[in-house]
Motif scaffolding. Structure first.
Motif, PDB file in Angstrom:
ATOM      1  N   ILE A 179       0.507  -1.671  -0.179  1.00  0.00           N
ATOM      2  CA  ILE A 179      -0.428   0.125   0.091  1.00  0.00           C
ATOM      3  C   ILE A 179       0.775   1.125   0.047  1.00  0.00           C
ATOM      4  CG2 ILE A 179      -1.851   1.471   0.831  1.00  0.00           C
ATOM      5  CD1 ILE A 179      -2.556  -0.660   2.651  1.00  0.00           C
ATOM      6  N   MET A 180       0.905   2.377  -1.322  1.00  0.00           N
ATOM      7  CA  MET A 180       1.474   3.299  -0.851  1.00  0.00           C
ATOM      8  C   MET A 180       0.977   4.453   0.055  1.00  0.00           C
ATOM      9  SD  MET A 180       1.981   3.713  -4.851  1.00  0.00           S
ATOM     10  CE  MET A 180       0.741   3.547  -5.682  1.00  0.00           C
ATOM     11  N   THR A 181       1.520   4.085   0.946  1.00  0.00           N
ATOM     12  CA  THR A 181       0.900   4.833   2.239  1.00  0.00           C
ATOM     13  C   THR A 181       1.710   5.954   2.529  1.00  0.00           C
ATOM     14  OG1 THR A 181       1.581   3.253   3.654  1.00  0.00           O
ATOM     15  CG2 THR A 181      -0.946   3.357   3.648  1.00  0.00           C
ATOM     16  N   TYR A 182       1.274   7.396   1.683  1.00  0.00           N
ATOM     17  CA  TYR A 182       2.394   8.371   1.311  1.00  0.00           C
ATOM     18  C   TYR A 182       1.628   9.347   0.604  1.00  0.00           C
ATOM     19  CZ  TYR A 182       4.644   4.799  -1.408  1.00  0.00           C
ATOM     20  OH  TYR A 182       4.908   3.895  -1.782  1.00  0.00           O
ATOM     21  N   ASP A 183       2.172  10.259   0.214  1.00  0.00           N
ATOM     22  CA  ASP A 183       1.392  11.251  -0.839  1.00  0.00           C
ATOM     23  C   ASP A 183      -0.141  11.444  -0.551  1.00  0.00           C
ATOM     24  OD1 ASP A 183       3.496  11.405  -1.906  1.00  0.00           O
ATOM     25  OD2 ASP A 183       3.145   9.816  -3.805  1.00  0.00           O
ATOM     26  N   PHE A 184       0.097  11.745   0.895  1.00  0.00           N
ATOM     27  CA  PHE A 184      -1.281  11.663   1.657  1.00  0.00           C
ATOM     28  C   PHE A 184      -2.312  13.796   0.837  1.00  0.00           C
ATOM     29  CE2 PHE A 184      -1.019   8.556   4.776  1.00  0.00           C
ATOM     30  CZ  PHE A 184      -1.461   7.585   4.445  1.00  0.00           C
ATOM     31  N   VAL A 185      -0.676  13.915   0.806  1.00  0.00           N
ATOM     32  CA  VAL A 185      -1.172  15.907   0.500  1.00  0.00           C
ATOM     33  C   VAL A 185       0.065  16.062  -0.122  1.00  0.00           C
ATOM     34  CG1 VAL A 185      -2.679  16.188   2.972  1.00  0.00           C
ATOM     35  CG2 VAL A 185       0.507  16.748   2.556  1.00  0.00           C
ATOM     36  N   GLY A 186       0.443  17.163  -0.993  1.00  0.00           N
ATOM     37  CA  GLY A 186       1.363  17.423  -2.255  1.00  0.00           C
ATOM     38  C   GLY A 186       0.576  18.434  -2.952  1.00  0.00           C
ATOM     39  N   PRO A 187       1.276  18.238  -4.406  1.00  0.00           N
ATOM     40  CA  PRO A 187       1.016  19.913  -5.362  1.00  0.00           C
ATOM     41  C   PRO A 187      -0.238  19.394  -5.415  1.00  0.00           C
ATOM     42  CG  PRO A 187       2.847  18.593  -6.202  1.00  0.00           C
ATOM     43  CD  PRO A 187       2.633  17.638  -4.689  1.00  0.00           C
ATOM     44  N   GLY A 188      -0.817  21.092  -5.181  1.00  0.00           N
ATOM     45  CA  GLY A 188      -2.490  21.411  -5.072  1.00  0.00           C
ATOM     46  C   GLY A 188      -2.718  21.261  -4.025  1.00  0.00           C
ATOM     47  N   ASP A 218      -3.022  23.793  -0.273  1.00  0.00           N
ATOM     48  CA  ASP A 218      -2.794  24.705  -0.006  1.00  0.00           C
ATOM     49  C   ASP A 218      -2.837  24.684   1.551  1.00  0.00           C
ATOM     50  OD1 ASP A 218      -5.059  25.042   0.512  1.00  0.00           O
ATOM     51  OD2 ASP A 218      -6.106  26.691  -1.086  1.00  0.00           O
ATOM     52  N   THR A 219      -2.813  23.850   2.106  1.00  0.00           N
ATOM     53  CA  THR A 219      -2.360  23.945   3.728  1.00  0.00           C
ATOM     54  C   THR A 219      -1.614  22.820   4.107  1.00  0.00           C
ATOM     55  OG1 THR A 219      -4.725  24.365   3.710  1.00  0.00           O
ATOM     56  CG2 THR A 219      -4.110  23.587   6.007  1.00  0.00           C
ATOM     57  N   THR A 220      -0.796  22.843   4.769  1.00  0.00           N
ATOM     58  CA  THR A 220       0.239  22.370   5.406  1.00  0.00           C
ATOM     59  C   THR A 220      -0.403  20.963   6.009  1.00  0.00           C
ATOM     60  OG1 THR A 220       0.801  23.022   7.509  1.00  0.00           O
ATOM     61  CG2 THR A 220       2.126  24.087   5.607  1.00  0.00           C
ATOM     62  N   ALA A 221       0.244  19.953   6.007  1.00  0.00           N
ATOM     63  CA  ALA A 221      -0.410  18.540   7.014  1.00  0.00           C
ATOM     64  C   ALA A 221       0.529  18.197   6.665  1.00  0.00           C
ATOM     65  CB  ALA A 221      -1.468  17.930   6.167  1.00  0.00           C
ATOM     66  N   HIS A 222       0.411  16.388   7.233  1.00  0.00           N
ATOM     67  CA  HIS A 222       1.577  15.359   7.501  1.00  0.00           C
ATOM     68  C   HIS A 222       1.343  14.380   6.141  1.00  0.00           C
ATOM     69  CE1 HIS A 222       2.655  15.678  11.042  1.00  0.00           C
ATOM     70  NE2 HIS A 222       1.425  16.004  12.042  1.00  0.00           N
ATOM     71  N   PRO A 254      -5.680  12.458  13.383  1.00  0.00           N
ATOM     72  CA  PRO A 254      -7.341  12.755  14.630  1.00  0.00           C
ATOM     73  C   PRO A 254      -8.775  13.614  13.522  1.00  0.00           C
ATOM     74  CG  PRO A 254      -5.445  14.086  14.890  1.00  0.00           C
ATOM     75  CD  PRO A 254      -4.738  12.985  13.452  1.00  0.00           C
ATOM     76  N   LYS A 255      -7.959  13.779  12.677  1.00  0.00           N
ATOM     77  CA  LYS A 255      -9.231  14.641  11.967  1.00  0.00           C
ATOM     78  C   LYS A 255     -10.333  13.978  11.740  1.00  0.00           C
ATOM     79  CE  LYS A 255      -6.364  18.375  10.702  1.00  0.00           C
ATOM     80  NZ  LYS A 255      -6.960  19.886  11.142  1.00  0.00           N
ATOM     81  N   GLU A 256     -11.505  14.131  11.614  1.00  0.00           N
ATOM     82  CA  GLU A 256     -12.657  12.526  10.381  1.00  0.00           C
ATOM     83  C   GLU A 256     -12.404  12.946   9.615  1.00  0.00           C
ATOM     84  OE1 GLU A 256     -17.552  12.682  10.791  1.00  0.00           O
ATOM     85  OE2 GLU A 256     -16.333  14.142  12.113  1.00  0.00           O
ATOM     86  N   GLY A 257     -12.375  11.755   8.738  1.00  0.00           N
ATOM     87  CA  GLY A 257     -12.859  11.618   7.710  1.00  0.00           C
ATOM     88  C   GLY A 257     -10.722  12.175   6.979  1.00  0.00           C
ATOM     89  N   GLY A 258      -9.937  12.024   8.008  1.00  0.00           N
ATOM     90  CA  GLY A 258      -8.555  12.438   7.519  1.00  0.00           C
ATOM     91  C   GLY A 258      -7.795  11.790   6.959  1.00  0.00           C
ATOM     92  N   ARG A 259      -6.942  11.119   5.739  1.00  0.00           N
ATOM     93  CA  ARG A 259      -6.057  10.402   5.401  1.00  0.00           C
ATOM     94  C   ARG A 259      -5.178   9.640   6.409  1.00  0.00           C
ATOM     95  NH1 ARG A 259      -4.678  10.969  -1.077  1.00  0.00           N
ATOM     96  NH2 ARG A 259      -4.322   8.954  -0.122  1.00  0.00           N
ATOM     97  N   SER A 260      -4.429   8.468   6.312  1.00  0.00           N
ATOM     98  CA  SER A 260      -4.024   8.019   7.620  1.00  0.00           C
ATOM     99  C   SER A 260      -2.809   6.544   6.947  1.00  0.00           C
ATOM    100  CB  SER A 260      -3.986   7.734   8.921  1.00  0.00           C
ATOM    101  OG  SER A 260      -5.063   7.257   9.086  1.00  0.00           O
TER     102      SER A 260
END
Length: 357
Positions: A196-205, A207-211, A218-224
């Motif tokens: 499973i490619m469990t990375y690149d949850f955020v990236g180009p495009g 506009d808010t920083t995140a892991h 901890p965020k509802e519906g957040g990717r991990s």
């Protein structure tokens, strides 16, 4: 499977992707700390699995170098990863009909034989949905499974000739839509394991920083990473067939708002950094390392230049390996070997945590 193959299959996997275009320096590869190497990539051109354009000689030489590592680790398995983000454009056409799937399968087997490999790893990004401008169809859902079945049967036929068991694996996406448009429950019947490619949850495009490769969210519906595992299990994949992906690189934003040490703040996408460079940034006084206990993920914050970086480090790897062991996953994989530090901090963290009593 033979008795030795059964014992090997039960060992937690440490799978390293090696980018062929970067070359292979065997002196820098710690083969004794790996169970598998996935060589990236083969292409799919006109329905056939083949070396990338102009890559035949380079790939042949690189494969020879990888095979030489078996003198250090006789149990090391070497696979070819087919596709990837850029080279997944030919899959949908290649597996569209029974005739085309047979042609595709034969080419994959010929590639495996040509380079004397231990298995095939299909990195189709993505069946049934768009990746990097790839052709995709609703029919990909069924054809993906039929492709894997065709390949598994061909590998089994080859085993009858050679007496050797060959692996059939895939790289899967770490987001739920991929699972919704595909049938991983059926596909897993023809697979030894799923990376499973469990990375690149955020990236180009974004506009808010995140892991970008956090274990929890901890965020509802957040990717991990953990959620991706749970989603795969819900889709019908036995958890012992799942291999969690780790990122040997980080993602950065610039012009970030100075709140919460830059985490979850507006910013502009900047670039990626290999861990090799991130280790140097960690030592610079302008960058301060923080640990997000809820997400089990580190980040770097440069308040002066307003630069935020999400990345993987030995502490986050220890947390992930603990999750892998406690939940009885198949092991860990990572992209990409050459991006680790000279001291192999990340590989060592995987190995030491995976095999510690």
């Amino acid at each position: 499977m033979t008795e030795s193959e059964t014992v090997f299959s039960e060992k937690k996997k440490i799978i390293g992707y090696v980018a062929g275009w970067k070359g292979v320096d065997t002196a820098r590869i710690h083969a004794e700390k790996l169970t598998h190497i996935n060589y990236a990539f083969a292409n799919v051109i006109e329905g056939l699995v083949t070396e990338g354009e102009g890559r035949l000689e380079q790939d042949r030489e690189n494969m020879k170098k990888l095979h030489s590592l078996k003198s250090k680790n006789p149990d090391l398995k070497i696979l070819i990863s087919i596709g990837g983000w850029t080279w997944s454009k030919g899959f949908s056409d290649a597996v569209l009909t029974e005739e085309s799937r047979k042609k595709f399968t034969n080419s994959a087997i010929n590639y495996l034989i040509r380079h004397d490999l231990d298995g095939l790893d299909f990195d189709w990004e993505y069946p049934g949905m768009e990746g990097d401008g790839n052709i995709f169809r609703v029919e990909d859902r069924e054809n993906f499974v039929l492709m894997l079945k065709s390949v598994r049967e061909a590998l089994d036929s080859l085993q009858e000739v050679t007496g050797k068991y060959y692996l059939n694996t895939i790289a899967s996406a770490g987001f739920k839509k991929y699972l919704e448009v595909n049938d991983l429950g059926a596909a897993q019947n023809y697979l030894d394991f799923i990376n499973i490619m469990t990375y690149d949850f955020v990236g180009p495009g974004t506009d808010t920083t995140a892991h970008h490769t956090n274990l929890f969210n901890p965020k509802e519906g957040g990717r991990s990473a953990a959620q991706a595992v749970y989603d795969h299990v819900e889709a019908g994949v036995p958890i012992e067939k799942l291999v969690m992906g780790l990122a040997f690189y980080g993602k950065s934003w610039k012009n970030v708002e100075d709140e919460n040490n830059g985490l979850y703040q507006p910013g502009e996408w900047n670039r990626t950094f290999p861990f090799l460079q991130l280790k140097e940034l960690e030592s610079q006084k302008e960058f301060e390392r923080f640990w997000d206990d809820e997400s089990q993920a580190p980040f770097l914050w440069n308040r002066l230049d307003r630069v935020f970086i999400s990345y993987e480090d030995p502490e986050s790897i220890a947390a992930k390996v603990k999750f892998i062991k406690e939940n009885k996953l198949g092991g860990a994989m990572f992209w990409e070997y050459n991006e680790d530090s000279e001291d192999r901090d990340l590989l060592n963290a995987i190995f030491e945590n995976m095999y510690n009593p």
